[in-house]
Design an enzyme around this catalytic site. Structure first.
Site, PDB file in Angstrom:
ATOM      1  N   LYS A   1      -3.281  -6.363   6.494  1.00 42.30           N
ATOM      2  CA  LYS A   1      -4.392  -5.840   5.690  1.00 42.30           C
ATOM      3  C   LYS A   1      -5.682  -6.002   6.495  1.00 42.30           C
ATOM      4  O   LYS A   1      -5.897  -7.058   7.113  1.00 42.30           O
ATOM      5  CB  LYS A   1      -4.463  -6.624   4.374  1.00 42.30           C
TER       6      LYS A   1
ATOM      7  N   SER B   1      -5.908  -4.567  -4.192  1.00 41.81           N
ATOM      8  CA  SER B   1      -6.581  -4.018  -3.026  1.00 41.81           C
ATOM      9  C   SER B   1      -5.680  -3.947  -1.786  1.00 41.81           C
ATOM     10  O   SER B   1      -6.012  -3.243  -0.833  1.00 41.81           O
ATOM     11  CB  SER B   1      -7.816  -4.848  -2.699  1.00 41.81           C
TER      12      SER B   1
ATOM     13  N   SER C   1      -4.310  -8.691  -6.108  1.00 39.85           N
ATOM     14  CA  SER C   1      -4.377  -7.684  -5.045  1.00 39.85           C
ATOM     15  C   SER C   1      -3.116  -7.537  -4.212  1.00 39.85           C
ATOM     16  O   SER C   1      -3.001  -6.594  -3.425  1.00 39.85           O
ATOM     17  CB  SER C   1      -5.552  -7.975  -4.108  1.00 39.85           C
TER      18      SER C   1
END
Lengths: 452, 480
Positions: free
Chosen positions: A53, A128, A152
């Site tokens: 990420k 996210s 997330s």
């Protein structure tokens, strides 16, 4: 079902070009590692590609956080979790998309790209850590690192039909994770199987001198016999409701006892969570001022002007909103009303979990009230998306581990359930997830990439 | 006498003498190439975390204990939020609700009195970088960013600017003795902000002004004197003092408004989530206890009492811990205390000066005069093996050639021949015989030419003769 060793590649560059091709419709990655090469290191993870990420530092690669503010920022160092994976021979294949600074639950808040759900490209992949979830679901990597501040990892895992572990707070070092809400967030794993999740977790866990909130993992008992489920109207979509029932039935079938419980504090969790998260975010994001790195406004006349313009141009609306609210709740004289009160609720949430864990070994609850929604779905505005986080934020407030596990496919879209346990109960969660997979084996996403 | 009471409080920042910064492994050096001691942590790069330097915590607790504070069972770091180019994260990690030390006090001399100032708190924080302004440009040097800073906050209980100056000097000496700070105000390793308010007697604190940018204890006094006059004038004319921060202008000797209360920051303190609270254990507190030393004032008083030093001597000897330690070691080796003090202030200070050796180098490898050598020198002197003039020469050679005094005296044939009175008498006899005119003068009652004879004897003995013995022999041989 692909095994982790099927991903081991001696010709990483040719694999990378397949992934690039495959990612055109998905948009999981923001940057690829064009100098990736096979590793000589022995071990399960040797030459296994993984995604990271883009709010986790990888030396020599960008660290954009999905923000224009850091669009051109290249990290001079590796995050501890990344370093440990590299030392185990795994190969960082690229950086995955996310909601700007981790703020959102669709990845549509990224300023740098759109990520589609591999199951249905008109839909969001969740967030996210959406890019990481999509990359795993599409078969581009067997696992990817994500971060979980309030759901997330678990929510996009549910939306994309993969496993998503948010470990116990502190068990995986946060060093190299770009801070959003320091006391809530952890670095975790999105993966295509329980076994891969376990292998990666064993690799990245442990106390780190660079993170003084990190702790050694002292495993709790791996046994689970009793699972608590929530009773009453939870406001779930029919598909999620159906999946919840299926999972409970599966456990009954396997001889678990299912008990019903309620978690009244969940309703306060959202308010407490956002108060704490935004307060911390307002300080954590203060460093981006255009002075030393990151976006710098071209037409500033003095320091204050430079800070204001750089931040105005560099940050997206959701980030600005959270900084403003966070600044508001931390004003002197208002702390008792907001921040301190939120911390009290946090303690109450923790106590409530403790009392449930006296009766049950694990709690199973939905990751999100709905399945993946379509891009720009006007029926779920930013505020409603926040309310929908109520099932996930509790684990962050309590600091306990929780994993989103794919349960079923309803109307062509996956649904995941969370298995939540007391601190250090990751192995208990893994085993329970494996039991569930025996009854309800996870479905592969249509069009999933085949490894050659 | 002013009709107003004055209330002065000080906030002192001292840079702790740790090798590395408070949250990373960068060196904490003064004067290095700008931005050479920096890393992602102290530059506030995305994703980094602070890792607390235990040495800094130890030094902080040592100061808190020495200043008689209640030591925190739980010290908590907090974020102090404000934007400034020299602050890399745009928040400073400091302490607020739970500092390491509270309710301390410190005794210092002011005039002829011993006074006591109470401390509100002592807390640890990170320093900011430095701004360098050149023309219309500003540069940032982050070498200082993240160095260990200890803030000491006094109660507003100084009544006179002079007390503030006296306190600062004594406090500086104390932290130097503790070995936690070098106390260089001109290099900024010790800094001071002062606040002052005036009010009618019995009315309590007035509205205060804070004065910043004062880089010597003398300027602290001057700034406070100026500020007291300014506020007194306002109050006398029926006006009200506004709460504000003022800057001291050293060139013009005035204070000028920097910002008022309305423009003051709301720092939005909240507990630092990246650092767990610090809870000292027994072993840690034991180390803090063992690091406690006699503070300079107490030591000075003891030296006057125990060694019968004069106040001036005790003051000189106790100015630095190294000089006081050196003194006590020499005395413990058998030297006379008052002689040692006199020599330290006189001959030795002169040699140190001439050689650019600091008083703080006494007893270290940078100083050739060891305690043992000095004690040996005094031993030669008190046993009449050499006389004072030779001793001074020997001292110089100790510094120049890094040798023991006994060897120096031997090599130069300087042993005093006083033991051998017969030989000295022969030499004096011979010189008197060679100078009959001078002998006549002395016999005639003129004492002046005696010095001439002594000089001749000294030359003949290469200076080893004891001048007093020579004088005695002249008297004996001439007046018989």
């Amino acid at each position: 079902m692909k095994k982790i060793k099927d991903y081991q590649s001696k010709d990483v560059q040719s694999y990378l070009s397949q992934v690039k091709d495959n990612d055109k419709d998905i948009g999981a990655f923001l940057e690829f590692n064009d100098s990736a090469e096979a590793s000589d290191i022995e071990g399960t993870l040797s030459s296994v590609p993984f995604g990271v990420k883009d709010n986790i530092a990888v030396e020599g690669m960008h660290l954009t956080c999905g923000s224009k503010m850091l669009e051109n920022f290249v990290s001079p160092y590796d995050a501890t979790a990344v370093k440990k994976l590299k030392e185990a021979g795994a190969i960082c294949l690229g950086k995955t998309n996310l909601d700007e600074f981790g703020m959102g639950s669709s990845t549509d808040n990224s300023a740098l790209g759109v990520t589609n759900n591999p199951w249905d490209t008109s839909r969001v992949c969740g967030g996210s850590s959406g890019g990481s979830a999509a990359a795993v679901a599409a078969g581009m990597v067997p696992f990817a690192l994500g971060t979980d501040t309030g759901g997330s990892i678990r929510q996009p895992a549910s939306f994309c039909g993969v496993y998503g572990l948010k470990p116990t707070y502190g068990v995986v070092s946060r060093f190299g994770l770009v801070a959003y809400a320091s006391s809530l967030e952890v670095c975790g794993i999105l993966a295509d199987s329980v076994d891969t999740t376990r292998t990666v977790f064993e690799t990245i866990k442990g106390k780190d001198v660079n993170d003084q909130t990190s702790i050694d993992h002292i495993p709790a008992s791996p046994e689970a016999k009793t699972i608590a489920v929530l009773s009453g109207d939870l406001g779930l979509s029919p598909e999620v409701e159906a999946a919840y029932k299926k999972a409970a039935e599966a456990y009954k079938e396997k001889g678990f006892s299912i008990i019903e419980t309620t978690l009244p504090m969940l309703d306060y969790g959202i308010a407490a969570y956002y108060t704490i998260a935004m307060g911390e975010a307002s300080a954590n994001l203060a460093r981006y001022n255009g002075v030393r790195y990151g976006h710098r406004s071209k037409d500033a006349s003095n320091f204050e002007d430079l800070v204001q313009k750089s931040r105005d141009e560099g940050f997206g609306d959701e980030v600005k909103l959270r900084i403003l609210l966070g600044t508001y709740v931390l004003r002197s004289g208002f702390q008792d009303q907001y921040y301190t009160r939120a911390q009290k609720i946090r303690t109450a949430v923790r106590n409530e979990f403790d009392s449930v864990f006296e009766k049950a070994d694990l709690i199973m609850l939905p990751a999100f009230p709905t399945q993946a929604f379509v891009h720009g779905d006007s029926s779920l505005d930013q505020f409603q998306q926040k309310l929908a986080d109520k099932f996930t934020v509790a684990a962050n407030l309590a600091g306990v581990p929780s994993m989103s596990v794919p349960v079923s496919v309803e109307n062509g879209l996956p649904v995941g359930m969370q298995l939540m346990g007391p601190v250090f109960s990751e192995e208990r969660i893994f085993r329970a997830a494996e039991v569930l997979a025996e009854v309800l084996p996870p479905a592969a996403c249509p069009g999933k990439m085949e490894v050659c | 006498m002013s009709k107003y009471d004055t209330f002065i409080g000080l906030e002192i920042h001292i840079q702790l003498l740790t090798e590395t910064k408070i949250f990373c492994n960068c060196k904490s050096n003064f004067g290095d190439e700008p931005n050479s001691n920096v890393c992602p942590v102290c530059l506030g790069y995305p994703g980094v975390l602070p890792a607390l330097n235990e040495e800094a915590v130890k030094l902080s607790y040592i100061v808190c204990r020495a200043m008689n504070c209640d030591l925190a069972k739980e010290g908590v770091f907090e974020r102090k939020n404000y934007f400034y180019p020299d602050l890399t994260k745009n928040y400073q990690i400091s302490q607020f609700e739970k500092p390491f030390g509270r309710n301390g006090y410190f005794e210092y001399e002011s005039g002829d009195e011993i006074k006591k100032i109470r401390f509100h708190e002592i807390h640890l924080e990170e320093d900011a970088g430095k701004m360098i302004h050149e023309g219309d440009r500003s540069y940032c040097d982050y070498n200082r960013a993240g160095t260990c800073l200890l803030e000491i906050v006094t109660e507003p209980e100084f009544k006179e600017p002079q007390e503030a100056e006296d306190f600062l000097q004594a406090f500086r000496r104390a932290v130097r003795h503790l070995g936690v700070c070098d106390g260089n105000m001109d290099e900024g390793s010790m800094r001071c902000d002062a606040n002052i308010s005036l009010n009618l007697p019995g009315k309590g604190l007035g509205t205060k002004a804070e004065v910043k940018n004062v880089n010597s204890s003398r300027f602290v006094k001057k700034a406070l004197q100026y500020e007291r006059k300014r506020q007194e004038k306002i109050l006398k004319s029926g006006g009200t003092v506004i709460q504000e921060t003022r800057l001291w202008d050293e060139q013009r000797s005035v204070t000028e408004s920097m910002r008022t209360k309305e423009q003051a920051h709301d720092y939005r303190y909240f507990p630092e989530p990246d650092l767990p609270p610090f809870r000292p254990d027994e072993a840690f507190l034991q180390i803090v206890e063992e690091a406690q030393i006699e503070l300079p004032l107490a030591r000075k008083q003891r030296f006057m009492e125990q060694y019968k030093l004069t106040e001036v001597q005790a003051e000189w000897v106790c100015e630095e811990k190294q000089s006081a330690d050196f003194f006590e070691k020499v005395v413990s080796l058998g030297a006379d205390a008052v002689t040692t003090a006199k020599w330290l202030m006189g001959n030795i200070a002169k040699e140190l000066n001439a050689r650019n050796i600091a008083k703080t180098d006494l007893g270290t490898d940078s100083c050739q005069l060891t305690e043992k050598r000095l004690a040996e020198l005094f031993d030669l002197l008190s046993n009449n093996k050499i006389h004072a003039k030779i001793a001074v020469q020997t001292l110089q050679i100790i510094f120049d050639e890094d040798k023991n005094p006994t060897n120096i005296v031997k090599e130069n044939g300087w042993e005093q021949s006083a033991e051998d009175e017969g030989e000295l008498e022969n030499i004096v006899k011979q010189i008197l015989a060679d100078n009959p005119k001078v002998v006549e003068q002395i016999k005639g009652g003129d004492q002046k030419p005696r010095g001439f004879i002594v000089g001749k004897v000294m030359a003949a003995t290469k200076g080893t003769a004891n001048p007093q013995s020579v004088q005695a022999l002249i008297t004996k041989l001439i007046e018989g």
